[in-house]
Design a protein around this motif. Sequence first.
Motif, PDB file in Angstrom:
ATOM      1  N   VAL A 148       0.997  -1.208  -0.062  1.00 28.82           N
ATOM      2  CA  VAL A 148       0.027   0.097   0.034  1.00 28.82           C
ATOM      3  C   VAL A 148       0.732   1.316  -0.053  1.00 28.82           C
ATOM      4  N   LEU A 149       0.972   1.977  -1.014  1.00 28.38           N
ATOM      5  CA  LEU A 149       1.727   3.147  -1.253  1.00 28.38           C
ATOM      6  C   LEU A 149       1.113   4.230  -1.029  1.00 28.38           C
ATOM      7  N   PHE A 150       1.540   5.228  -0.288  1.00 29.84           N
ATOM      8  CA  PHE A 150       0.782   6.664  -0.152  1.00 29.84           C
ATOM      9  C   PHE A 150       1.610   7.524  -1.017  1.00 29.84           C
ATOM     10  N   VAL A 151       0.994   8.190  -1.681  1.00 28.55           N
ATOM     11  CA  VAL A 151       1.588   9.162  -2.704  1.00 28.55           C
ATOM     12  C   VAL A 151       1.446  10.653  -2.028  1.00 28.55           C
ATOM     13  N   GLY A 152       2.650  11.165  -1.796  1.00 28.26           N
ATOM     14  CA  GLY A 152       2.430  12.577  -1.257  1.00 28.26           C
ATOM     15  C   GLY A 152       3.658  13.497  -1.980  1.00 28.26           C
ATOM     16  N   GLU A 153       3.158  14.731  -2.172  1.00 24.77           N
ATOM     17  CA  GLU A 153       3.956  15.772  -2.902  1.00 24.77           C
ATOM     18  C   GLU A 153       5.011  16.121  -1.968  1.00 24.77           C
ATOM     19  N   ALA A 154       6.246  16.404  -2.538  1.00 22.54           N
ATOM     20  CA  ALA A 154       7.703  16.471  -1.883  1.00 22.54           C
ATOM     21  C   ALA A 154       7.385  18.061  -1.270  1.00 22.54           C
ATOM     22  N   LEU A 155       6.543  19.022  -2.038  1.00 21.74           N
ATOM     23  CA  LEU A 155       6.642  20.432  -1.683  1.00 21.74           C
ATOM     24  C   LEU A 155       5.421  20.532  -0.464  1.00 21.74           C
ATOM     25  N   VAL A 156       5.583  20.299   0.617  1.00 20.52           N
ATOM     26  CA  VAL A 156       4.695  20.113   1.683  1.00 20.52           C
ATOM     27  C   VAL A 156       5.373  20.463   3.176  1.00 20.52           C
ATOM     28  N   GLY A 157       4.697  21.034   3.846  1.00 19.64           N
ATOM     29  CA  GLY A 157       5.426  21.344   5.197  1.00 19.64           C
ATOM     30  C   GLY A 157       4.743  20.584   6.249  1.00 19.64           C
ATOM     31  N   ASN A 158       4.682  21.074   7.398  1.00 19.30           N
ATOM     32  CA  ASN A 158       4.043  20.368   8.591  1.00 19.30           C
ATOM     33  C   ASN A 158       2.604  19.563   8.569  1.00 19.30           C
ATOM     34  N   GLU A 159       1.921  20.400   7.837  1.00 17.08           N
ATOM     35  CA  GLU A 159       0.437  20.003   7.598  1.00 17.08           C
ATOM     36  C   GLU A 159       0.254  18.668   6.976  1.00 17.08           C
ATOM     37  N   ALA A 160       1.263  18.466   6.000  1.00 13.65           N
ATOM     38  CA  ALA A 160       1.097  17.370   5.025  1.00 13.65           C
ATOM     39  C   ALA A 160       1.457  16.135   5.881  1.00 13.65           C
ATOM     40  N   VAL A 161       2.581  16.307   7.007  1.00 14.14           N
ATOM     41  CA  VAL A 161       2.973  15.211   7.887  1.00 14.14           C
ATOM     42  C   VAL A 161       1.736  14.772   8.835  1.00 14.14           C
ATOM     43  N   ASP A 162       1.097  15.842   9.246  1.00 10.53           N
ATOM     44  CA  ASP A 162      -0.212  15.815  10.050  1.00 10.53           C
ATOM     45  C   ASP A 162      -1.311  14.902   8.996  1.00 10.53           C
ATOM     46  N   GLN A 163      -1.425  15.069   7.829  1.00  8.98           N
ATOM     47  CA  GLN A 163      -2.306  14.396   7.043  1.00  8.98           C
ATOM     48  C   GLN A 163      -1.933  13.085   6.951  1.00  8.98           C
ATOM     49  N   LEU A 164      -0.531  12.776   6.800  1.00 11.55           N
ATOM     50  CA  LEU A 164      -0.254  11.321   6.806  1.00 11.55           C
ATOM     51  C   LEU A 164      -0.496  10.495   8.017  1.00 11.55           C
ATOM     52  N   VAL A 165      -0.335  11.067   9.083  1.00 14.28           N
ATOM     53  CA  VAL A 165      -0.421  10.565  10.403  1.00 14.28           C
ATOM     54  C   VAL A 165      -2.021  10.054  10.449  1.00 14.28           C
ATOM     55  N   LYS A 166      -2.828  11.084  10.143  1.00 13.94           N
ATOM     56  CA  LYS A 166      -4.151  10.818  10.144  1.00 13.94           C
ATOM     57  C   LYS A 166      -4.861   9.996   9.196  1.00 13.94           C
ATOM     58  N   PHE A 167      -4.077  10.055   7.779  1.00 14.61           N
ATOM     59  CA  PHE A 167      -4.638   8.951   7.137  1.00 14.61           C
ATOM     60  C   PHE A 167      -4.116   7.517   7.607  1.00 14.61           C
ATOM     61  N   ASN A 168      -3.148   7.311   7.911  1.00  9.38           N
ATOM     62  CA  ASN A 168      -2.646   5.959   8.569  1.00  9.38           C
ATOM     63  C   ASN A 168      -3.678   5.893   9.805  1.00  9.38           C
ATOM     64  N   GLN A 169      -3.935   6.827  10.648  1.00 10.94           N
ATOM     65  CA  GLN A 169      -4.749   6.247  11.887  1.00 10.94           C
ATOM     66  C   GLN A 169      -6.080   6.100  11.174  1.00 10.94           C
ATOM     67  N   ALA A 170      -6.703   6.496  10.313  1.00 11.89           N
ATOM     68  CA  ALA A 170      -8.064   6.355   9.871  1.00 11.89           C
ATOM     69  C   ALA A 170      -7.944   4.971   9.164  1.00 11.89           C
ATOM     70  N   LEU A 171      -7.020   4.529   8.695  1.00 10.53           N
ATOM     71  CA  LEU A 171      -6.770   3.183   8.048  1.00 10.53           C
ATOM     72  C   LEU A 171      -6.852   2.203   9.195  1.00 10.53           C
ATOM     73  N   ALA A 172      -6.144   2.450  10.235  1.00  4.32           N
ATOM     74  CA  ALA A 172      -6.264   1.622  11.427  1.00  4.32           C
ATOM     75  C   ALA A 172      -7.613   1.578  12.171  1.00  4.32           C
ATOM     76  N   ASP A 173      -8.118   2.711  12.212  1.00  8.79           N
ATOM     77  CA  ASP A 173      -9.334   2.729  13.034  1.00  8.79           C
ATOM     78  C   ASP A 173     -10.656   2.224  12.359  1.00  8.79           C
ATOM     79  N   TYR A 174     -10.737   2.439  11.008  1.00 10.20           N
ATOM     80  CA  TYR A 174     -11.740   1.687  10.224  1.00 10.20           C
ATOM     81  C   TYR A 174     -11.544   0.252   9.856  1.00 10.20           C
ATOM     82  N   SER A 175     -10.345  -0.318  10.203  1.00  6.37           N
ATOM     83  CA  SER A 175     -10.281  -1.590   9.880  1.00  6.37           C
ATOM     84  C   SER A 175     -10.696  -2.599  10.687  1.00  6.37           C
ATOM     85  N   SER A 176     -11.153  -2.170  12.011  1.00  3.55           N
ATOM     86  CA  SER A 176     -11.684  -3.163  13.041  1.00  3.55           C
ATOM     87  C   SER A 176     -11.173  -4.366  12.991  1.00  3.55           C
TER      88      SER A 176
END
Length: 390
Positions: A300-328
């Motif tokens: 499972v590959l996460f595709v992200g832009e190189a031109l991002v700052g702190n908020e994108a890191v936050d997105q990635l964390v939440k993205f992973n968290q959502a995948l974990a939370d909803y998978s039961s």
Amino acid sequence: MKSHFTPDTEIVGQMKGVIKDLEVESSDEDYEDEEEEEIQQKPNKTSSKGGMFSIFKGLVGSKSLTENDMKPALEKMKDHLIAKNVAADIAIKLCDSVAAKLEGKVLGTFDSVATTVKNTLTESLVQILSPKRRVDILRDCMEAQKQNRPYIMSFCGVTILYFIHLHYITLKLFFLFKVNGVGKSTNLAKICFWLIENNMRVLIAACDTFRAGAVEQLRTHMKHLNALHPPEKHGGRQMVQLYEKGYGKDAAGIAMEAIKFARDSKIDVVLIDTAGRMQDNEPLMRALTKLIKVNEPDLVLFVGEALVGNEAVDQLVKFNQALADYSSSSNPHIIDGIVLTKFDTIDDKVGAAISMTYITGQPIVFVGTGQTYTDLKALNTKAVVHALMK
Ligand SMILES: Nc1nc2c(ncn2[C@@H]2O[C@H](COP(=O)(O)OP(=O)(O)OP(=O)(O)O)[C@@H](O)[C@H]2O)c(=O)[nH]1
Ligand SMILES: [Mg+2]
């Protein structure tokens, strides 16, 4: 606009074997000599390149360094790193590691300060950027072949629809100029080219059933890729096919049918394109979690832009968290690796590479460096460190 991905037969054969490393601009040694010479000759001049080492000039002296002595320099170093898009808390950790190495030392020459700072930082960065687990896709594809099954990769990532928060004019502009995606489909196509170059047959599963034009974009890539690698060159086999069911349908179901089709037709790899989504859009995140859960991709590959700052890191964390939370599931399948796109557009702001791996502990498997099929590289830690210290 003319597509940059028109078939240019000159590129055929350039992507055989493992993906090549990002190039380092100039060798480390050259850079170091140049930088130090410059600073030594003109001690009052901060390096014209804003080189990071010049920050530590003031620490040269005959007494052992205390925390207080280092504070101003470390503060500057932190700002330097943040200016390169390194997430603030990671920048602080990197500064702490340098402080720990410098404290109590007597550094009589600029050389000794620069060397200590550089070595410490390189050590920390190499530690962050070196994958704990090596992803060897070609090897794993061949392993799957032996098991008579396709190797499955899914591409997911965030698409920010800024216009939602803005006003009517922006909405109109959005329809005139499509908001640029992070590069999921484009880099999927580059990876597809690399796989075909290595004699793998690929099925692209069009599971972005959401964005208008997503399926057509993939169909165009399929045509171009088959033109570059026509069946005549591959024993009569069509190297890329597209599995699509149009728009509005359940993405997980289409992926499942595509995988079955690939298995039945002895296709080596399935690349699943998915719709961009916001990490806090619950229905879409649930749909992606379902796609992963029922289809069990190998990667499972996460595709992200190189031109991002702190908020994108936050997105990635939440993205992973959502995948974990909803998978039961007690052992959810979250992101296995990162594709860092548009690396060619960031100059030396390489912080996202560091932040994304640091946060997830997952490797950057591919780096997108432009708009042709061959613009795909492997991360080279040395190149990142080099850019960061400029
Ligand atoms: N300079 C540069 N441009 C890139 C790179 N990768 C993708 N792009 C461009 O980014 C734009 C968006 O790429 P897409 O592949 O459509 O993005 P996406 O994530 O699939 O977008 P959605 O499907 O709308 O979510 C296109 O114009 C690509 O050519 C890269 O490595 N470098
Ligand atoms: Mg897309």
